[in-house]
Design a protein around this motif. Structure first.
Motif, PDB file in Angstrom:
ATOM      1  N   GLU A 207      35.408 -46.745  18.505  1.00  0.00           N
ATOM      2  CA  GLU A 207      34.324 -47.114  19.410  1.00  0.00           C
ATOM      3  C   GLU A 207      33.220 -46.077  19.319  1.00  0.00           C
ATOM      4  OE1 GLU A 207      37.499 -46.515  20.706  1.00  0.00           O
ATOM      5  OE2 GLU A 207      38.174 -48.584  20.593  1.00  0.00           O
ATOM      6  N   ARG A 208      31.976 -46.551  19.435  1.00  0.00           N
ATOM      7  CA  ARG A 208      30.842 -45.628  19.395  1.00  0.00           C
ATOM      8  C   ARG A 208      29.651 -46.237  20.123  1.00  0.00           C
ATOM      9  NH1 ARG A 208      31.493 -47.787  14.330  1.00  0.00           N
ATOM     10  NH2 ARG A 208      29.685 -48.770  13.422  1.00  0.00           N
ATOM     11  N   ILE A 209      28.759 -45.349  20.516  1.00  0.00           N
ATOM     12  CA  ILE A 209      27.497 -45.764  21.127  1.00  0.00           C
ATOM     13  C   ILE A 209      26.419 -45.492  20.087  1.00  0.00           C
ATOM     14  CG2 ILE A 209      25.855 -45.311  22.974  1.00  0.00           C
ATOM     15  CD1 ILE A 209      28.237 -44.456  24.695  1.00  0.00           C
ATOM     16  N   VAL A 210      25.559 -46.472  19.877  1.00  0.00           N
ATOM     17  CA  VAL A 210      24.554 -46.400  18.814  1.00  0.00           C
ATOM     18  C   VAL A 210      23.171 -46.557  19.430  1.00  0.00           C
ATOM     19  CG1 VAL A 210      23.759 -47.456  16.670  1.00  0.00           C
ATOM     20  CG2 VAL A 210      26.191 -47.399  17.176  1.00  0.00           C
ATOM     21  N   LEU A 211      22.258 -45.690  19.010  1.00  0.00           N
ATOM     22  CA  LEU A 211      20.851 -45.808  19.399  1.00  0.00           C
ATOM     23  C   LEU A 211      20.122 -46.486  18.252  1.00  0.00           C
ATOM     24  CD1 LEU A 211      18.487 -45.171  21.306  1.00  0.00           C
ATOM     25  CD2 LEU A 211      18.292 -42.964  20.134  1.00  0.00           C
TER      26      LEU A 211
ATOM     27  N   VAL B 206      23.486 -49.452  22.171  1.00  0.00           N
ATOM     28  CA  VAL B 206      24.431 -50.520  21.894  1.00  0.00           C
ATOM     29  C   VAL B 206      25.827 -49.915  21.834  1.00  0.00           C
ATOM     30  CG1 VAL B 206      25.101 -52.268  20.210  1.00  0.00           C
ATOM     31  CG2 VAL B 206      22.703 -51.802  20.602  1.00  0.00           C
ATOM     32  N   GLY B 207      26.785 -50.576  22.476  1.00  0.00           N
ATOM     33  CA  GLY B 207      28.186 -50.176  22.385  1.00  0.00           C
ATOM     34  C   GLY B 207      28.871 -50.977  21.296  1.00  0.00           C
ATOM     35  N   VAL B 208      29.545 -50.279  20.391  1.00  0.00           N
ATOM     36  CA  VAL B 208      30.197 -50.939  19.259  1.00  0.00           C
ATOM     37  C   VAL B 208      31.693 -50.666  19.347  1.00  0.00           C
ATOM     38  CG1 VAL B 208      30.338 -51.096  16.751  1.00  0.00           C
ATOM     39  CG2 VAL B 208      28.140 -50.632  17.831  1.00  0.00           C
ATOM     40  N   THR B 209      32.478 -51.732  19.403  1.00  0.00           N
ATOM     41  CA  THR B 209      33.930 -51.617  19.362  1.00  0.00           C
ATOM     42  C   THR B 209      34.428 -52.398  18.165  1.00  0.00           C
ATOM     43  OG1 THR B 209      34.344 -53.563  20.723  1.00  0.00           O
ATOM     44  CG2 THR B 209      34.039 -51.487  21.886  1.00  0.00           C
ATOM     45  N   GLN B 210      35.744 -52.428  18.017  1.00  0.00           N
ATOM     46  CA  GLN B 210      36.305 -53.148  16.886  1.00  0.00           C
ATOM     47  C   GLN B 210      36.148 -54.659  17.058  1.00  0.00           C
ATOM     48  OE1 GLN B 210      40.348 -52.125  16.179  1.00  0.00           O
ATOM     49  NE2 GLN B 210      40.354 -52.934  14.113  1.00  0.00           N
ATOM     50  N   GLN B 211      36.120 -55.124  18.315  1.00  0.00           N
ATOM     51  CA  GLN B 211      36.039 -56.561  18.567  1.00  0.00           C
ATOM     52  C   GLN B 211      34.622 -57.084  18.774  1.00  0.00           C
ATOM     53  OE1 GLN B 211      38.238 -54.588  20.367  1.00  0.00           O
ATOM     54  NE2 GLN B 211      40.028 -55.146  19.161  1.00  0.00           N
ATOM     55  N   ASN B 212      33.727 -56.268  19.366  1.00  0.00           N
ATOM     56  CA  ASN B 212      32.395 -56.805  19.659  1.00  0.00           C
ATOM     57  C   ASN B 212      31.343 -55.708  19.708  1.00  0.00           C
ATOM     58  OD1 ASN B 212      32.831 -55.506  22.057  1.00  0.00           O
ATOM     59  ND2 ASN B 212      32.895 -57.344  23.316  1.00  0.00           N
TER      60      ASN B 212
ATOM     61  N   ARG C 179      20.841 -42.813  15.932  1.00  0.00           N
ATOM     62  CA  ARG C 179      21.874 -41.846  16.311  1.00  0.00           C
ATOM     63  C   ARG C 179      23.146 -42.595  16.651  1.00  0.00           C
ATOM     64  NH1 ARG C 179      21.282 -36.234  18.178  1.00  0.00           N
ATOM     65  NH2 ARG C 179      23.448 -35.644  17.975  1.00  0.00           N
ATOM     66  N   GLN C 180      24.305 -41.982  16.375  1.00  0.00           N
ATOM     67  CA  GLN C 180      25.597 -42.550  16.731  1.00  0.00           C
ATOM     68  C   GLN C 180      26.411 -41.497  17.454  1.00  0.00           C
ATOM     69  OE1 GLN C 180      27.815 -44.469  13.637  1.00  0.00           O
ATOM     70  NE2 GLN C 180      25.980 -45.040  12.522  1.00  0.00           N
ATOM     71  N   LEU C 181      27.136 -41.931  18.473  1.00  0.00           N
ATOM     72  CA  LEU C 181      28.003 -41.029  19.227  1.00  0.00           C
ATOM     73  C   LEU C 181      29.384 -41.665  19.319  1.00  0.00           C
ATOM     74  CD1 LEU C 181      28.313 -38.501  21.072  1.00  0.00           C
ATOM     75  CD2 LEU C 181      27.727 -40.005  22.970  1.00  0.00           C
ATOM     76  N   PRO C 182      30.373 -41.094  18.633  1.00  0.00           N
ATOM     77  CA  PRO C 182      31.724 -41.667  18.737  1.00  0.00           C
ATOM     78  C   PRO C 182      32.319 -41.384  20.107  1.00  0.00           C
ATOM     79  CG  PRO C 182      31.692 -39.786  17.229  1.00  0.00           C
ATOM     80  CD  PRO C 182      30.296 -39.993  17.692  1.00  0.00           C
ATOM     81  N   VAL C 183      32.910 -42.395  20.714  1.00  0.00           N
ATOM     82  CA  VAL C 183      33.539 -42.240  22.026  1.00  0.00           C
ATOM     83  C   VAL C 183      35.026 -42.572  21.962  1.00  0.00           C
ATOM     84  CG1 VAL C 183      31.459 -42.575  23.396  1.00  0.00           C
ATOM     85  CG2 VAL C 183      32.797 -44.555  22.693  1.00  0.00           C
TER      86      VAL C 183
END
Length: 135
Positions: free
Chosen positions: A79-83, A93-99, A71-75
């Motif tokens: 940026e998004r939070i991924v299960l 997991v938190g996914v941003t453009q940098q890390n 699952r993905q949740l855009p924040v």
């Protein structure tokens, strides 16, 4: 003398046919149509690449299938939070453009029904549509 005239005539006829281009392009074929055809091919290639990426074929993503995005949740915009499902474990997991950073490991993994049914918006929309149909 007539023999040489016939050979000269036949030679000039052969030269006339050889000097004409064999694969002459039609008069309608110009630079604009060539560029349009090239652009069509490039757009077709880009569309097919996008389509293959969106289809998420198992052979293209990875053969083992031990790592899955459940699952993905855009924040934000990027940026998004991924299960993630990694083997038997699930992680947020938190996914941003940098890390990418681990937010949490789930002690009790979610069942697949909970993960797939999580469409609150879809449920609300269905209720609204049913409500409006009764009127």
């Amino acid at each position: 003398m007539t023999f040489f005239r016939t050979i000269k005539f036949a030679g000039s006829a052969v030269l006339a046919t050889v000097s004409a281009p064999v694969f002459a392009a039609p008069a309608e074929m110009n630079i604009a149509t060539t560029l349009a055809a090239l652009m069509l091919v490039v757009v077709l290639i880009l569309f097919l690449a996008w389509l293959v990426k969106r289809m998420k074929l198992p052979g293209i993503q990875g053969a083992d299938g031990t790592l899955k995005i459940l699952r993905q949740l855009p924040v934000g915009q990027r940026e998004r939070i991924v299960l993630l499902q990694v083997g038997e474990e699930q992680m947020l997991v938190g996914v941003t453009q940098q890390n990418i950073s681990l937010l949490s490991k789930l002690e009790h993994p979610l069942s697949m029904n909970e993960v797939q049914s999580g469409g609150e918006f879809a449920g609300q929309l269905t209720k609204l549509l049913k409500k409006n149909d009764k009127k």
